[in-house]
Motif scaffolding. Structure first.
Motif, mmCIF file in Angstrom:
data_model
loop_
_atom_site.group_PDB
_atom_site.id
_atom_site.type_symbol
_atom_site.label_atom_id
_atom_site.label_comp_id
_atom_site.label_asym_id
_atom_site.label_seq_id
_atom_site.Cartn_x
_atom_site.Cartn_y
_atom_site.Cartn_z
ATOM 1 N N CYS A 1 0.807 -1.227 0.000
ATOM 2 C CA CYS A 1 0.000 0.000 0.000
ATOM 3 C C CYS A 1 0.834 1.268 0.000
ATOM 4 C CB CYS A 1 -0.964 0.000 1.182
ATOM 5 S SG CYS A 1 -0.196 0.090 2.796
ATOM 6 N N CYS A 2 2.109 1.188 0.405
ATOM 7 C CA CYS A 2 2.905 2.412 0.476
ATOM 8 C C CYS A 2 4.397 2.086 0.407
ATOM 9 C CB CYS A 2 2.581 3.179 1.763
ATOM 10 S SG CYS A 2 3.116 2.330 3.255
ATOM 11 N N VAL A 3 5.214 3.135 0.340
ATOM 12 C CA VAL A 3 6.661 2.945 0.234
ATOM 13 C C VAL A 3 7.240 2.308 1.500
ATOM 14 C CG1 VAL A 3 7.047 4.735 -1.484
ATOM 15 C CG2 VAL A 3 7.167 5.335 0.933
ATOM 16 N N TYR A 4 6.613 2.542 2.659
ATOM 17 C CA TYR A 4 7.124 1.945 3.901
ATOM 18 C C TYR A 4 6.906 0.432 3.917
ATOM 19 C CZ TYR A 4 7.757 6.680 5.447
ATOM 20 O OH TYR A 4 8.182 7.982 5.531
ATOM 21 N N CYS A 5 5.782 -0.023 3.365
ATOM 22 C CA CYS A 5 5.534 -1.464 3.297
ATOM 23 C C CYS A 5 6.466 -2.139 2.287
ATOM 24 C CB CYS A 5 4.072 -1.721 2.950
ATOM 25 S SG CYS A 5 2.955 -1.300 4.306
#
Length: 68
Positions: free
Chosen positions: A47-51
């Motif tokens: 879902c995002c760059v952190y994941c």
């Protein structure tokens, strides 16, 4: 369970690592590496760059509340 609010992002292009504060109520879809200027986007299914590139998944995923 304590929610971790910082994650170390690793650029897949140059390997630079930087600890960043994660947004708690939104996903971050783009992140520009300060070193090589590559713009990171989430990998397919994330879902995002952190994941995708972080040492810790985003707060909504940590809470098991699903993607932002």
């Amino acid at each position: 369970m304590e929610i971790i609010l910082k994650s170390e992002l690793t650029c897949p292009n140059c390997g630079r690592q930087k600890v960043e504060a994660m947004p708690t109520e939104a996903c971050q879809f783009f992140y520009e590496c300060e070193n090589c200027k590559t713009v990171l986007r989430p990998k397919e299914g994330d879902c995002c760059v952190y994941c995708s590139y972080g040492s810790v998944p985003c707060p909504p995923i940590q809470k098991n509340s699903g993607c932002c």
